[in-house]
Design a protein around this motif. Structure first.
Motif, PDB file in Angstrom:
ATOM      1  N   GLU A  38       0.827  -1.211   0.000  1.00  0.00           N
ATOM      2  CA  GLU A  38       0.000   0.000   0.000  1.00  0.00           C
ATOM      3  C   GLU A  38       0.859   1.259   0.000  1.00  0.00           C
ATOM      4  OE1 GLU A  38      -2.939   2.338   3.104  1.00  0.00           O
ATOM      5  OE2 GLU A  38      -2.831   0.126   3.209  1.00  0.00           O
ATOM      6  N   PHE A  39       1.887   1.233   0.854  1.00  0.00           N
ATOM      7  CA  PHE A  39       2.762   2.401   0.935  1.00  0.00           C
ATOM      8  C   PHE A  39       3.566   2.571  -0.359  1.00  0.00           C
ATOM      9  CE2 PHE A  39       1.781   2.404   5.392  1.00  0.00           C
ATOM     10  CZ  PHE A  39       2.023   3.703   5.818  1.00  0.00           C
ATOM     11  N   LEU A  40       4.043   1.454  -0.929  1.00  0.00           N
ATOM     12  CA  LEU A  40       4.808   1.544  -2.179  1.00  0.00           C
ATOM     13  C   LEU A  40       3.979   2.116  -3.307  1.00  0.00           C
ATOM     14  CD1 LEU A  40       6.868  -1.780  -2.139  1.00  0.00           C
ATOM     15  CD2 LEU A  40       7.746   0.550  -1.908  1.00  0.00           C
ATOM     16  N   GLY A  41       2.674   1.933  -3.246  1.00  0.00           N
ATOM     17  CA  GLY A  41       1.787   2.506  -4.261  1.00  0.00           C
ATOM     18  C   GLY A  41       1.632   4.005  -4.115  1.00  0.00           C
ATOM     19  N   THR A  42       2.072   4.531  -2.966  1.00  0.00           N
ATOM     20  CA  THR A  42       2.034   5.977  -2.723  1.00  0.00           C
ATOM     21  C   THR A  42       3.457   6.506  -2.747  1.00  0.00           C
ATOM     22  OG1 THR A  42       0.127   5.663  -1.294  1.00  0.00           O
ATOM     23  CG2 THR A  42       1.266   7.769  -1.133  1.00  0.00           C
ATOM     24  N   LYS A  43       3.849   7.167  -3.822  1.00  0.00           N
ATOM     25  CA  LYS A  43       5.245   7.573  -3.976  1.00  0.00           C
ATOM     26  C   LYS A  43       5.615   8.770  -3.104  1.00  0.00           C
ATOM     27  CE  LYS A  43       5.789   5.708  -8.633  1.00  0.00           C
ATOM     28  NZ  LYS A  43       6.185   5.982 -10.029  1.00  0.00           N
ATOM     29  N   SER A  44       4.623   9.522  -2.696  1.00  0.00           N
ATOM     30  CA  SER A  44       4.893  10.711  -1.898  1.00  0.00           C
ATOM     31  C   SER A  44       5.388  10.327  -0.507  1.00  0.00           C
ATOM     32  CB  SER A  44       3.632  11.560  -1.773  1.00  0.00           C
ATOM     33  OG  SER A  44       3.814  12.577  -0.810  1.00  0.00           O
ATOM     34  N   ARG A  45       6.588  10.771  -0.160  1.00  0.00           N
ATOM     35  CA  ARG A  45       7.121  10.501   1.162  1.00  0.00           C
ATOM     36  C   ARG A  45       6.323  11.249   2.232  1.00  0.00           C
ATOM     37  NH1 ARG A  45       9.197   7.522  -1.893  1.00  0.00           N
ATOM     38  NH2 ARG A  45      11.366   6.797  -1.911  1.00  0.00           N
ATOM     39  N   LYS A  46       5.765  12.377   1.855  1.00  0.00           N
ATOM     40  CA  LYS A  46       4.946  13.115   2.816  1.00  0.00           C
ATOM     41  C   LYS A  46       3.709  12.302   3.185  1.00  0.00           C
ATOM     42  CE  LYS A  46       2.849  17.593   3.753  1.00  0.00           C
ATOM     43  NZ  LYS A  46       2.530  18.950   3.229  1.00  0.00           N
ATOM     44  N   LYS A  47       3.119  11.608   2.195  1.00  0.00           N
ATOM     45  CA  LYS A  47       1.971  10.740   2.465  1.00  0.00           C
ATOM     46  C   LYS A  47       2.377   9.592   3.394  1.00  0.00           C
ATOM     47  CE  LYS A  47      -1.455  12.517   0.054  1.00  0.00           C
ATOM     48  NZ  LYS A  47      -2.731  12.942   0.700  1.00  0.00           N
ATOM     49  N   TRP A  48       3.590   9.082   3.190  1.00  0.00           N
ATOM     50  CA  TRP A  48       4.085   8.021   4.069  1.00  0.00           C
ATOM     51  C   TRP A  48       4.059   8.500   5.532  1.00  0.00           C
ATOM     52  CZ3 TRP A  48       8.985   5.055   1.989  1.00  0.00           C
ATOM     53  CH2 TRP A  48       8.665   4.418   0.771  1.00  0.00           C
ATOM     54  N   VAL A  49       4.641   9.700   5.741  1.00  0.00           N
ATOM     55  CA  VAL A  49       4.715  10.235   7.103  1.00  0.00           C
ATOM     56  C   VAL A  49       3.319  10.483   7.656  1.00  0.00           C
ATOM     57  CG1 VAL A  49       5.530  12.170   8.503  1.00  0.00           C
ATOM     58  CG2 VAL A  49       6.995  11.249   6.693  1.00  0.00           C
ATOM     59  N   GLU A  50       2.433  11.021   6.824  1.00  0.00           N
ATOM     60  CA  GLU A  50       1.066  11.296   7.284  1.00  0.00           C
ATOM     61  C   GLU A  50       0.342  10.008   7.641  1.00  0.00           C
ATOM     62  OE1 GLU A  50      -0.576  13.513   4.077  1.00  0.00           O
ATOM     63  OE2 GLU A  50       0.338  15.419   4.711  1.00  0.00           O
ATOM     64  N   ASN A  51       0.513   8.966   6.822  1.00  0.00           N
ATOM     65  CA  ASN A  51      -0.143   7.688   7.106  1.00  0.00           C
ATOM     66  C   ASN A  51       0.432   7.011   8.349  1.00  0.00           C
ATOM     67  OD1 ASN A  51      -1.819   7.982   4.893  1.00  0.00           O
ATOM     68  ND2 ASN A  51      -0.501   6.793   3.518  1.00  0.00           N
TER      69      ASN A  51
END
Length: 342
Positions: free
Chosen positions: A274-287
């Motif tokens: 799921e995280f790999l499908g989201t390339k934005s590192r900011k989205k990673w931190v938010e999630n």
């Protein structure tokens, strides 16, 4: 090296002339080798062999080392260890060290008995390699020999480790003294041209710079007790974070370790795909804020900002203050994670 000019081989060749310049006497080390040739041939070291090393007119033993004869009463010859070869050098060194309890003396003996595989430990070469003292003298000598072996392999000649050591001894003294006019005046025009070429080739060669850097880092890492992989990497980045070294590389290391920390947290969620499908590192931190990051969320965002400016060539480079801040904040996050306090 410039063309086929081997500046290490040439440094070896000027060894006798250099000893004459430094000590007023041409050392004929190879002649002492010849005198001791029967030791390896017969695999047997006797007291007279020690006296030959000490008393040979071809050099000045007493100028550098303690009296061999007083170190040990060699009533019984030492045998069975001088033909073991490179692969068993630790056994050979250990056997002699247990007799003499003096690693420099061991190196002197072995250098003349088996110049193919051994060399004399000399302070100028130790300093040249950036070696630090070790409590384990045997391992220290083995590392010293390994560095000489690596040098011999790189330059291909001279082929004997003892001769490579002599070459580096010459090179270090040349580099140290060549700017001194009185020293330069002791060499004729042809010799000065040769030495200038040696110095220029050395300055243009990255081989020894790499060896010294690797040795310094290796020893630094060995001396860090109780620290983890991540903190060692941060330490390395902190050392590189100098305008005189490589601040950009320092920030690449810190950025990688920041992403490494993020990925470890993602793995713990079990949602890697799921995280790999989201390339934005900011989205990673938010999630991650919802599951893994609580009080430290603002610090993660600040580190992310620093990371983005560090890895993108088109972004504004971090200032020295910002680099220090990035390193400090990431180290804080690593320690908090270790304490389960993110």
């Amino acid at each position: 090296m410039e063309g086929s000019f081997n500046y290490i081989l040439k440094s070896f060749e000027i060894f006798p002339r250099l000893t004459e310049t430094m000590f007023g006497k041409k050392y004929n080390i190879i002649e002492i080798e010849n005198k001791l040739s029967n030791v390896k041939k017969n695999d047997r070291l006797e007291r007279n062999d020690l006296l030959t090393i000490r008393d040979s007119e071809e050099w000045d033993y007493r100028k550098f080392w303690p009296d061999l004869d007083k170190l040990i009463e060699l009533d019984q010859p030492i045998s069975g260890i001088f033909n073991l070869g490179w692969g068993n050098r630790k056994k050979t060194i250990s056997e002699l060290y247990n007799k003499f309890f003096h690693i420099e003396i061991v190196s002197v003996i072995l250098r003349f008995v088996d110049p193919q595989n051994y060399a004399i430990i000399s302070p100028p070469v130790e300093k040249f390699f950036s070696l630090q003292p070790k409590d384990d003298h045997i391992e220290y000598y083995i590392n010293y020999l390994n560095l000489l072996k690596k040098t011999a392999k790189h330059f291909r000649s001279p082929d004997k480790i003892a001769y490579v050591d002599m070459a580096l001894w010459s090179l270090t003294l040349i580099l140290k003294n060549w700017s001194d006019n009185e020293f330069r005046a002791k060499w004729n025009g042809e010799e000065r041209s040769m030495i200038e070429l040696i110095v220029n080739c050395y300055n243009a060669d990255l081989f020894f710079k790499k060896i010294r850097l690797v040795e310094v880092l290796r020893q630094a890492y060995q001396n860090i007790e109780g620290r983890e992989y991540k903190l060692n990497k941060i330490l390395l980045a902190d050392c590189l974070d100098s305008e005189m070294i490589d601040p950009e590389l320092a920030m690449i290391i810190v950025s990688y370790m920041f992403e490494n920390l993020l990925w470890e947290l993602i793995i713990e969620t079990g949602r890697e795909e799921e995280f790999l499908g989201t390339k934005s590192r900011k989205k990673w931190v938010e999630n991650l804020k919802e599951e893994k990051i609580f009080e430290t969320y603002p610090i993660f965002l600040e580190c992310l900002k620093f990371r983005n400016r560090s890895v993108h060539p088109w972004a504004e480079k971090l200032s020295s203050i910002e680099r220090e801040e990035f390193i400090a904040k990431l180290e804080k996050l690593i320690l908090k994670r270790k304490a389960n306090n993110l």
